[in-house]
Write an enzyme that holds these catalytic residues in place. Structure first.
Site, PDB file in Angstrom:
ATOM      1  N   GLU A  38      -5.094   7.724  -2.923  1.00 31.30           N
ATOM      2  CA  GLU A  38      -5.341   6.588  -2.211  1.00 31.30           C
ATOM      3  C   GLU A  38      -5.709   5.382  -3.534  1.00 31.30           C
ATOM      4  OE1 GLU A  38      -4.957   6.038   0.777  1.00 31.30           O
ATOM      5  OE2 GLU A  38      -5.883   4.290   1.283  1.00 31.30           O
TER       6      GLU A  38
ATOM      7  N   HIS B 201       0.863  -0.998  -0.119  1.00 32.13           N
ATOM      8  CA  HIS B 201      -0.064  -0.034   0.061  1.00 32.13           C
ATOM      9  C   HIS B 201       0.694   1.170   0.134  1.00 32.13           C
ATOM     10  CE1 HIS B 201      -3.719   2.252   1.071  1.00 32.13           C
ATOM     11  NE2 HIS B 201      -2.983   2.982   1.810  1.00 32.13           N
ATOM     12  N   GLU B 202       1.940   1.302   0.941  1.00 35.29           N
ATOM     13  CA  GLU B 202       2.560   2.421   1.027  1.00 35.29           C
ATOM     14  C   GLU B 202       3.402   2.585  -0.034  1.00 35.29           C
ATOM     15  OE1 GLU B 202       1.437   4.588   3.436  1.00 35.29           O
ATOM     16  OE2 GLU B 202       0.336   3.353   4.355  1.00 35.29           O
TER      17      GLU B 202
ATOM     18  N   HIS C 105       1.723   4.418  -2.799  1.00 31.12           N
ATOM     19  CA  HIS C 105       1.857   5.876  -2.617  1.00 31.12           C
ATOM     20  C   HIS C 105       3.150   6.423  -3.213  1.00 31.12           C
ATOM     21  CE1 HIS C 105      -2.105   6.685  -0.595  1.00 31.12           C
ATOM     22  NE2 HIS C 105      -1.941   5.839   0.431  1.00 31.12           N
TER      23      HIS C 105
HETATM   24 ZN    ZN Z   1      -3.108   4.975   1.941  1.00 33.40          ZN
END
Ligand code: ZN
Length: 495
Positions: free
Chosen positions: A293, A263-264, A267
């Site tokens: 997101e 997830h990170e 980003h």
């Molecule tokens: Zn996030």
């Protein structure tokens, strides 16, 4: 005009430099700083943000922005967008009475520790008076900042996701309510059990080793970014060449660090792949919370939970956790990481039930801001709605209405961007698949093809365009929630 531009660029250098100072201090506070140093550090952050505020509200700067705004048709595309944004920011800042603004900053800084205590002690009444004042301010804010186009809750929504109004969100959440709520009830009717193998101890250093491997798979440029540890995983970036992420390792819940890492890193790729020419301007970084997101959730869920991805990387995972995973098959692992269940906590929710947690908060915020729901009635209202959507009632307020920190910060209008991000990810996935077979591309061992597609269609623009504009450029159409609902129903009908 020439004078205005010179002044703007000179002042922008200072603003960017102060942003950098703020970025480094906050990063340090969240990662390395000693517990006792936080109070002193917060003071420095406050001073720096006051300096930024003064630069932004400096009359000469305001004048320069106005002149450039009047002549914006003669500016290049990137600067034109930046000036429109700055103009709006300067205008909005001035609309809030200074004494109200100061009182509110004090209120939210006092509210935070009270919120933490209320949550720890499961005592909503403790937090109630603070939340009532925060809500009062947010309701006033909608009056101060309203324009011909934006009124009421729309004013707050626009601060987090420009151009996404209630009309858009309502269409989205109505579709979720109609199609997803009954489907979730059906899929999650039988309680899911965590398999024994997943309950074993998975040493943190080995989890870290696997996460380092994953960052290479995703082609995160380690010469332009680092990974550290913090209580809650997050990403923070300053331009394309200083992108930092954190992770957290639970030894009895090993999959948590894997999906946080993916997830990170999602980003982080957005930040690293912005066009380098945007560095040093106010047009770098992600275009909005929702669009950011959408990138993290694209990698976490669409890539990170699919069979093709693990058909390549499961062997590596097994080689690191030889003992713990020796009898676990790829099918068992995939079933485990794709389990859907009814649960109370948004941040721990699975891919399928997640948007319903967000929908609940959206409806509550709408009612609160309109004045149709009062803070004192919040816990009971929360529990009733939760029962309606999930078929279960929260055990207490700590795992109910008190679970998220956002309202303590006064962040009304923030939540919907979480669900929007997941939905945008599905829309991008639909169109990416028209260009190449996404799952098939993962068999090559890295996410290279996906990274390239997202860079060209989303990342390179940074925040030099509005998020809805970027989505239209990338997919040729406006936001359409059907791709998301279809994706979820298709996927979980099979699981
Ligand atoms: Zn996030």
């Amino acid at each position: 005009m020439k004078h205005a531009l010179d002044f703007y660029l000179k002042q922008r250098r200072k603003i960017v430099a102060l942003n950098y100072v703020g970025f480094v201090i906050s990063w340090d506070m969240e990662t390395d700083a000693a517990e006792q140093s936080i109070t002193a550090d917060s003071e420095q952050v406050a001073v720096v943000s006051e300096m930024s505020y003064r630069l932004l509200t400096d009359p000469e700067f305001e004048n320069a922005v106005s002149v450039l705004y009047e002549n914006r048709s003669s500016l290049d595309e990137v600067l034109k967008h930046e000036i429109e944004d700055a103009y709006k920011r300067v205008r909005d800042t001035k609309k809030i009475p200074q004494d109200e603004y100061t009182a509110y900053s004090e209120l939210t800084s006092k509210a935070y520790p009270v919120y933490v205590k209320a949550k720890t002690e499961n005592n909503f009444e403790l937090f109630r008076p603070y939340l009532e004042k925060i809500v009062e301010f947010c309701r006033k804010q909608t009056k101060w900042l309203e324009t011909d186009e934006l009124k009421g809750y729309d004013v707050l929504l626009d601060q987090y996701e420009p151009h996404y109004t209630q009309a858009k969100y309502d269409a989205f959440f109505n579709a979720l309510r109609k199609r997803l709520v009954p489907f979730v009830k059906e899929v999650t009717a039988k309680p899911a059990a965590v398999p024994d193998w997943a309950k074993q101890n998975f040493p943190a250093d080995k989890q870290r080793e696997f996460c380092e491997y994953l960052r290479d798979v995703m082609l995160f440029d380690k010469t332009r970014g680092i990974m550290k540890q913090s209580e809650h995983p997050f990403t923070s970036g300053f331009g394309t060449d200083d992108v930092r992420i954190t992770n957290h390792y639970y030894e009895n819940k090993f999959d948590s660090s894997i999906f946080s890492c993916i997830h990170e890193t999602g980003h982080a790729l957005y930040e690293q792949q912005c066009d380098k020419s945007l560095n040093g301007t106010l047009s770098g970084g992600g275009a909005s919370l929702g669009l950011h997101e959408s990138q993290s959730r694209f990698y976490e869920n669409i890539v990170g939970r699919c069979r093709a991805f693990w058909s390549v990387h499961f062997t590596k995972l097994k080689s690191i956790f030889e003992e713990q995973l020796k009898d676990v098959t790829l099918d068992e692992f995939l079933a485990y990481i794709n389990t859907a269940e009814r649960s109370f906590i948004r941040t721990e929710a699975d891919e399928l039930t997640y948007p319903l947690h967000v929908m609940l908060r959206y409806e509550i915020e709408q009612k609160i801001i309109k004045g149709e729901l009062e803070v004192k009635d919040l816990p009971a209202y929360w529990n009733d709605k939760f029962k309606e959507y999930f078929g279960i009632t929260p055990l207490n307020d700590a795992v109910g209405v008190l679970q998220d920190v956002h309202w303590a910060y006064g962040n009304f209008g923030y939540f919907p961007t979480y669900a929007l991000g997941s939905a945008i990810a599905s829309q991008l996935y639909h169109y990416m698949n028209k260009d190449f077979d996404v799952e098939q591309s993962l068999k090559e061992g890295t996410t290279a093809k996906i990274n390239e597609w997202l860079k060209e269609r989303v990342h390179k623009y940074g925040s030099s365009k509005y998020p809805d504009e970027i989505l239209r450029l990338a997919t040729g159409e406006d936001f359409n929630p059907d791709y998301y609902i279809d994706y979820l129903i298709n996927k979980y009908a099979k699981v």
